[in-house]
Each structure stands twice: as structure tokens, then as C-alpha cells.
Motif scaffolding. Structure first.
Motif, PDB file in Angstrom:
ATOM      1  N   GLY A 117       0.820  -1.217   0.000  1.00 29.67           N
ATOM      2  CA  GLY A 117       0.000   0.000   0.000  1.00 29.67           C
ATOM      3  C   GLY A 117       0.845   1.254   0.000  1.00 29.67           C
ATOM      4  N   ARG A 118       1.921   1.249   0.740  1.00 30.96           N
ATOM      5  CA  ARG A 118       2.810   2.409   0.798  1.00 30.96           C
ATOM      6  C   ARG A 118       3.459   2.660  -0.560  1.00 30.96           C
ATOM      7  NH1 ARG A 118       6.936   0.883   4.266  1.00 30.96           N
ATOM      8  NH2 ARG A 118       5.404   0.889   5.930  1.00 30.96           N
ATOM      9  N   THR A 121       0.923   4.095  -3.034  1.00 33.20           N
ATOM     10  CA  THR A 121       0.660   5.501  -2.723  1.00 33.20           C
ATOM     11  C   THR A 121       1.805   6.377  -3.199  1.00 33.20           C
ATOM     12  OG1 THR A 121      -0.569   4.797  -0.777  1.00 33.20           O
ATOM     13  CG2 THR A 121       0.071   7.096  -0.866  1.00 33.20           C
ATOM     14  N   ARG A 122       3.041   5.929  -3.013  1.00 30.82           N
ATOM     15  CA  ARG A 122       4.197   6.715  -3.464  1.00 30.82           C
ATOM     16  C   ARG A 122       4.217   6.826  -4.980  1.00 30.82           C
ATOM     17  NH1 ARG A 122       8.824   4.256   0.534  1.00 30.82           N
ATOM     18  NH2 ARG A 122       8.266   5.510   2.345  1.00 30.82           N
ATOM     19  N   ILE A 124       1.620   6.734  -7.013  1.00 33.03           N
ATOM     20  CA  ILE A 124       0.509   7.576  -7.479  1.00 33.03           C
ATOM     21  C   ILE A 124       0.816   9.048  -7.262  1.00 33.03           C
ATOM     22  CG2 ILE A 124      -1.890   8.232  -7.021  1.00 33.03           C
ATOM     23  CD1 ILE A 124      -2.466   5.303  -6.470  1.00 33.03           C
ATOM     24  N   PHE A 125       1.295   9.398  -6.067  1.00 33.13           N
ATOM     25  CA  PHE A 125       1.520  10.800  -5.734  1.00 33.13           C
ATOM     26  C   PHE A 125       2.928  11.267  -6.078  1.00 33.13           C
ATOM     27  CE2 PHE A 125      -1.949   9.650  -2.764  1.00 33.13           C
ATOM     28  CZ  PHE A 125      -2.899  10.491  -3.293  1.00 33.13           C
TER      29      PHE A 125
END
Length: 132
Positions: A117-118, A121-122, A124-125
């Protein structure tokens, strides 16, 4: 009394007047007479014993009284019921089930999920790892 420098001054003779009221208890008769003479006595004079929350809850939790009504039998006499089905025994869990239910496996999956998940997220952003 104290002087301006804080030293005690000579005692001054004084006279005290006695109180003009009664210094004793007035008694229940006088209290009742004063209360009845009040204009609020009409509204607040009667004692009301309302049902408390404890009494309401005790009434709700009390078992209902047994009913003694004569009911006809549910099944006519002479009718045989089918036998009850036998209890189905559960099969023992296999090796895979034992591994999946172990705390170590659950912890490993939780930590892998956190890392995945981390990283998602990294990506995507667009935030990379911070370098020191």
C-alpha cells in the motif's frame, strides 16, 4: 486593629446590640405556616411521587406473567414426526487452513499489505523515499 506600620493598637471599647431576631430553631409549625403563606405553595406545595427510571427498567426486565390459556395441540394426535437429522461432524482443518490461521502468517500478510500500500501511494503521488 493594626496601625499603619502593622503594629497592634490598643483595644477600643465597643457596644454590641443584640440581634432583633430569634436565635433558636423556629420549629416545624412556623415553617409550615410560612410555606403555606407563600404564593408558590399552589404550584410546589404538593408532593409528587413520579415513577423513577429504575422502576421503569425493572418493569421492562421483569418476566411476563405466565398465560394460562388452553390452546389446542399443534399436531393432531397419532401423527409421527420424522426423526431429527444427525449432527454433521466438521472435518479437521487441513495443513493450508492451519497455516492461514496462524498468527505469524497473519502478521506477515499484514506487514506485506502495508508495504504494498505504501509503494502504491508513493507511485501515485510521486513521492519517493527521502534520502538523508
Amino acid at each position: 486593629m493594626l496601625s499603619e506600620r502593622g503594629a497592634p493598637t490598643p483595644v477600643a471599647w465597643t457596644r454590641l446590640r443584640p440581634p432583633q431576631s430569634l436565635m433558636d430553631t423556629i420549629g416545624p409549625d412556623y415553617i409550615k405556616a410560612v410555606a403555606q403563606a407563600s404564593p408558590l405553595f399552589l404550584k410546589y406545595g404538593q408532593t409528587v411521587d413520579r415513577e423513577s427510571a429504575y422502576e421503569m427498567l425493572a418493569e421492562k426486565l421483569a418476566p411476563p406473567p405466565p398465560e394460562t390459556a388452553d390452546l389446542p395441540p399443534l399436531l393432531p394426535s397419532g401423527v409421527d414426526l420424522p426423526p431429527m437429522p444427525k449432527r454433521v461432524e466438521k472435518a479437521e482443518p487441513g495443513v493450508l487452513d492451519q497455516v492461514m490461521n496462524s498468527p505469524a502468517f497473519k502478521s506477515a500478510m499484514r506487514s506485506a499489505g502495508t508495504v504494498i500500500g505504501r509503494e502504491i501511494t508513493r507511485s501515485i503521488f510521486g513521492t519517493g523515499r527521502r534520502r538523508r
